[in-house]
Design an enzyme around this catalytic site. Structure first.
Site, PDB file in Angstrom:
ATOM      1  CD  GLN A  64     -50.875  19.327 -63.872  1.00 32.14           C
ATOM      2  OE1 GLN A  64     -50.101  20.254 -64.098  1.00 32.14           O
ATOM      3  NE2 GLN A  64     -51.452  18.621 -64.833  1.00 32.14           N
ATOM      4  CB  CYS A  70     -50.552  21.947 -67.053  1.00 33.98           C
ATOM      5  SG  CYS A  70     -51.021  21.751 -68.791  1.00 33.98           S
ATOM      6  CG  HIS A 362     -46.881  20.375 -68.644  1.00 39.74           C
ATOM      7  ND1 HIS A 362     -48.035  20.145 -67.939  1.00 39.74           N
ATOM      8  CD2 HIS A 362     -45.944  20.686 -67.707  1.00 39.74           C
ATOM      9  CE1 HIS A 362     -47.804  20.286 -66.641  1.00 39.74           C
ATOM     10  NE2 HIS A 362     -46.545  20.619 -66.472  1.00 39.74           N
ATOM     11  CG  ASN A 383     -43.915  20.819 -63.760  1.00 40.43           C
ATOM     12  OD1 ASN A 383     -45.072  21.039 -64.134  1.00 40.43           O
ATOM     13  ND2 ASN A 383     -43.215  19.793 -64.205  1.00 40.43           N
TER      14      ASN A 383
END
Length: 455
Positions: A64, A70, A362, A383
């Protein structure tokens, strides 16, 4: 007002610290060395294992970059799993910029509608102040992503690639904030001086056309149609021809996302009932963000079952707490701050929410779990901070004790809910205030890779 710190107290503080041998050692260490390195629990780091009894990911992570997208990355990372299987390709990404563009446009409209809706309140009313403080943040929620997909569809990344402003959104957001606050001032001026809502909305429509222009300048103009063809990993060529964003979403998303429910663990509030957050929305008139609140162990059980059935899980957490980024580790006791300082902090999860010490920051994706005797002991997480200097090629390991302390939300198919949870879905949502931490994932300061917190 109140009692000040007296000279007598200060002398006592000095004397106590001068006589504290361990405090002096800590002072020498912390004043000369990185705090996180000093407090990192070596035994835990050595004991961490990166193997999992259930592991779903066979792809590279996304990035990102310097943005707070996110929630969009986590959503599209979930959707791309089925798309890669259907196209028989090793890697694929939906365009995150496509949804980012539409979120900025829709959220601008929603913000200005909220300004009209709250025009009977003073500008320093807490809700109005909150709206003005963050009119166009990058963050968002699962339901908000679903609203965008339902209205605007999806496109492959090649049809609407990254721009400088999608990858680093701060300057664009600054321009939009200025413009939206100026427009809010104009709208309030019309209404405060006896103008009608129709006149206020006419001003809003004029400004929305200019917001479209600003977004196109920064992000590009989203396509109405595009040509789609690809070669699969076996060398076979495929051509779908011209497609619309809705056709592409219908063709390549194999998850029944409209059946998904947002489950949260918020120990401040009653379980087995629904909650929403005032003005937490992007598409005006779209379905609101609604959470079903359940105990942590039940949210965890659902997460495990979905993974074991072969589907990754979208989730929201307070990512920076007890995290070692380069190694990609989370454990509730990863940093021994209490031992280092010789003090106790002492709040549980509910009080950390009440007193501003935690919130959702997040969104990511669970892609694995290690289960022993039916119980999870660690989790694998994809992630969206890229593969360099972030975990093991972008993947992280979460020990199970971290889940209970710092996990807040998952998106789950309705079929995984218990009967008690299903009954809870029928309750009228309790509206939490706009500034409640259950809405924090949609705020500007939602965690991005430029603002990682260690404690």
């Amino acid at each position: 007002m109140g009692k000040d710190v007296s000279e007598t107290q200060i002398r006592a503080f000095r004397k106590a610290f001068d006589e504290d041998k361990m405090g002096k050692v800590a002072q020498n260490a912390v004043s000369n060395t990185d705090l996180a390195s000093l407090a990192l629990n070596r035994d835990l780091v050595q004991s961490m294992d990166f193997s999992f009894s259930t592991k779903l990911d066979e792809w590279s992570v996304t990035n990102q970059k310097r943005s707070g997208r996110c929630w969009l990355f986590a959503t599209l990372n979930l959707f791309r799993v089925g798309a890669m299987k259907k196209m028989n390709v090793k890697d694929f990404e939906f365009s995150q910029s496509h949804l980012f563009f539409w979120d900025k446009l829709e959220r601008s409209n929603h913000f200005l509608e909220a300004i009209i809706d709250t025009s009977d309140r003073p500008v320093d009313d807490r809700t109005v102040h909150f709206l003005l403080s963050d009119p166009i943040g990058d963050g968002g929620q699962w339901n908000m992503a679903m609203n965008l997909i339902k209205k605007h569809g999806l496109v492959p990344k090649s049809a609407f690639p990254e721009s400088s402003s999608s990858s680093s959104s701060r300057l664009m957001n600054g321009v939009l904030k200025d413009f939206l606050r100026s427009t809010a001032c104009e709208i309030r001026g019309i209404l405060d001086n006896g103008g009608s809502e129709e006149q206020a909305r006419q001003k809003k429509e004029e400004r929305m056309a200019e917001i479209w222009k600003i977004l196109c300048i920064h992000l590009g103009t989203p396509p109405e149609r595009f040509d789609w063809q690809w070669r699969d990993k076996d060398g076979e060529f495929h051509r779908k021809g011209e497609m619309t964003p809705h056709q592409f979403a219908d063709e390549f998303v194999d998850i029944d996302w409209e059946d998904y429910i947002c489950i949260v663990n918020d120990p401040r509030n009653d379980y087995y009932r629904t909650y929403t957050v005032d003005y937490l929305q992007n598409v005006s008139g779209g379905p609101p963000v609604v959470y079903l609140n359940v105990p942590s162990n039940e949210m965890k059980s659902i997460t495990q079952r979905i993974l074991e059935d072969g589907t990754p899980v979208w989730m929201g957490c307070d990512v920076g707490k007890q995290m070692e980024r380069k190694k990609g580790l989370w454990d509730a006791n990863l940093y021994e701050f209490q031992e280092l300082y010789g003090v106790e902090f002492g709040m549980d999860k509910a009080d950390r929410l009440r007193f501003g010490q935690t919130m959702m920051t997040h969104a990511m994706l669970f892609t694995g779990v290690d289960v022993v005797d039916g119980k999870p002991r660690r989790w694998k997480v994809e992630n969206s901070w890229g593969a360099e200097e972030s975990g093991v090629k972008g993947f992280y390991t979460m020990n199970d004790n971290w889940y209970d302390e710092h996990m807040f939300e998952i998106a789950s198919p309705k079929s995984y809910l218990t009967d008690e949870m299903i009954s809870g879905l029928d309750t009228d949502p309790v509206t939490l205030p706009a500034w409640d931490p259950m809405g924090s994932l949609a705020m500007e300061e939602a965690m991005d890779q430029e603002s990682v917190q260690i404690p």
